[in-house]
Design a protein around this motif. Structure first.
Motif, PDB file in Angstrom:
ATOM      1  N   ALA A 118       0.820  -1.204   0.000  1.00  0.00           N
ATOM      2  CA  ALA A 118       0.000   0.000   0.000  1.00  0.00           C
ATOM      3  C   ALA A 118       0.853   1.253   0.000  1.00  0.00           C
ATOM      4  O   ALA A 118       1.943   1.289   0.580  1.00  0.00           O
ATOM      5  N   THR A 119       0.347   2.288  -0.667  1.00  0.00           N
ATOM      6  CA  THR A 119       0.946   3.624  -0.610  1.00  0.00           C
ATOM      7  C   THR A 119      -0.005   4.524   0.164  1.00  0.00           C
ATOM      8  O   THR A 119      -1.176   4.641  -0.187  1.00  0.00           O
ATOM      9  N   SER A 150      -2.923  -4.222   6.239  1.00  0.00           N
ATOM     10  CA  SER A 150      -2.744  -5.670   6.154  1.00  0.00           C
ATOM     11  C   SER A 150      -3.787  -6.251   5.208  1.00  0.00           C
ATOM     12  O   SER A 150      -4.785  -5.603   4.878  1.00  0.00           O
ATOM     13  N   ALA A 151      -3.544  -7.489   4.762  1.00  0.00           N
ATOM     14  CA  ALA A 151      -4.475  -8.125   3.833  1.00  0.00           C
ATOM     15  C   ALA A 151      -4.476  -9.632   4.045  1.00  0.00           C
ATOM     16  O   ALA A 151      -3.562 -10.194   4.660  1.00  0.00           O
ATOM     17  N   THR A 171       3.806  -6.198   2.368  1.00  0.00           N
ATOM     18  CA  THR A 171       5.212  -5.859   2.157  1.00  0.00           C
ATOM     19  C   THR A 171       5.439  -5.597   0.667  1.00  0.00           C
ATOM     20  O   THR A 171       4.518  -5.789  -0.140  1.00  0.00           O
ATOM     21  N   PRO A 172       6.663  -5.207   0.272  1.00  0.00           N
ATOM     22  CA  PRO A 172       6.926  -5.016  -1.158  1.00  0.00           C
ATOM     23  C   PRO A 172       6.666  -6.271  -1.995  1.00  0.00           C
ATOM     24  O   PRO A 172       6.385  -6.175  -3.191  1.00  0.00           O
ATOM     25  N   ALA A 173       6.748  -7.453  -1.377  1.00  0.00           N
ATOM     26  CA  ALA A 173       6.475  -8.698  -2.111  1.00  0.00           C
ATOM     27  C   ALA A 173       4.999  -8.848  -2.441  1.00  0.00           C
ATOM     28  O   ALA A 173       4.628  -9.592  -3.357  1.00  0.00           O
ATOM     29  N   GLY A 174       4.139  -8.152  -1.731  1.00  0.00           N
ATOM     30  CA  GLY A 174       2.706  -8.244  -1.977  1.00  0.00           C
ATOM     31  C   GLY A 174       2.118  -9.555  -1.500  1.00  0.00           C
ATOM     32  O   GLY A 174       2.767 -10.349  -0.815  1.00  0.00           O
TER      33      GLY A 174
END
Length: 202
Positions: free
Chosen positions: A111-112, A128-129, A148-151
């Motif tokens: 997220a941004t 969070s997701a 995280t950047p990894a998604g």
């Protein structure tokens, strides 16, 4: 995008949180697979991915007719207090009409967070997701993991079925009273990747 002022009353620290502008774009990664065919009629197939947001109820395709990315506004209308969370989700349907399996996976990226009007609320929020099979499972607070950047990538989604991403935005219990009434726009990128659908392999 701000939450109406009348919704900001009644909490010790009523921090307005908006899950805003969920941006999505397909990758169409494997549409270059080919095979030899006998003379006859050749029909084009589509790789449609439909999205339905909650709580807003907005519906869109991942890629619009002009080729640009679709977007959804989840419009979280609840306020969040220190140590608590607000929730939203998006259901994503693999609507491909191609022959073969043509399963897909969906990935939501990190997220941004952008403060509105020079606020500082973003630094106290965690997004969070989790990936589930039905929107009803989003109400269960367990299973959420910070993005995280990894998604976060879904399991394989067959044609005419869907998967659900649930989102949780949490406000730190140490957030100061000065963030009361502030708002944040949160952008969550989602991409779709077509898995191999050629019977003999890719």
């Amino acid at each position: 995008m701000r939450i109406p002022r009348m919704l900001r009353t009644g909490l010790l620290i009523a921090a307005a949180v908006v899950l805003g502008l969920l941006t999505v774009q397909g990758t169409y990664a494997l549409w270059n697979a080919g095979t030899t065919a006998a003379p006859g009629i050749v029909s084009a197939a589509s790789f449609d991915v439909a999205l339905t947001a909650s709580p807003s109820g907005q519906v869109t395709n991942m890629t619009l007719a002009g080729g640009q990315a679709g977007s959804l506004n989840l419009t979280q209308t609840a306020t969040v207090s220190p140590g608590n969370s607000v929730y939203a989700n998006v259901a994503i349907t693999n609507g491909s009409n191609a022959g073969g399996t043509f399963n897909a996976t969906l990935t939501v990226g990190q997220a941004t967070l952008a403060n509105v009007s020079s606020g500082v609320l973003a630094q106290y929020l965690t997004v969070s997701a989790k990936n589930v099979t039905s929107t009803a499972q989003c109400a269960t607070t367990t299973g959420y993991t910070a993005l995280t950047p990894a998604g976060l990538t879904s399991a394989s989604v067959p044609k005419s079925t869907n998967t659900v991403f649930c989102f949780q935005v949490s406000l730190s219990s140490t957030a100061p009273s000065t963030v009361k009434g502030q708002a944040v726009n949160i952008t969550l990128p989602i991409t779709a990747r077509q898995l191999c659908g050629v019977p003999s392999g890719c």
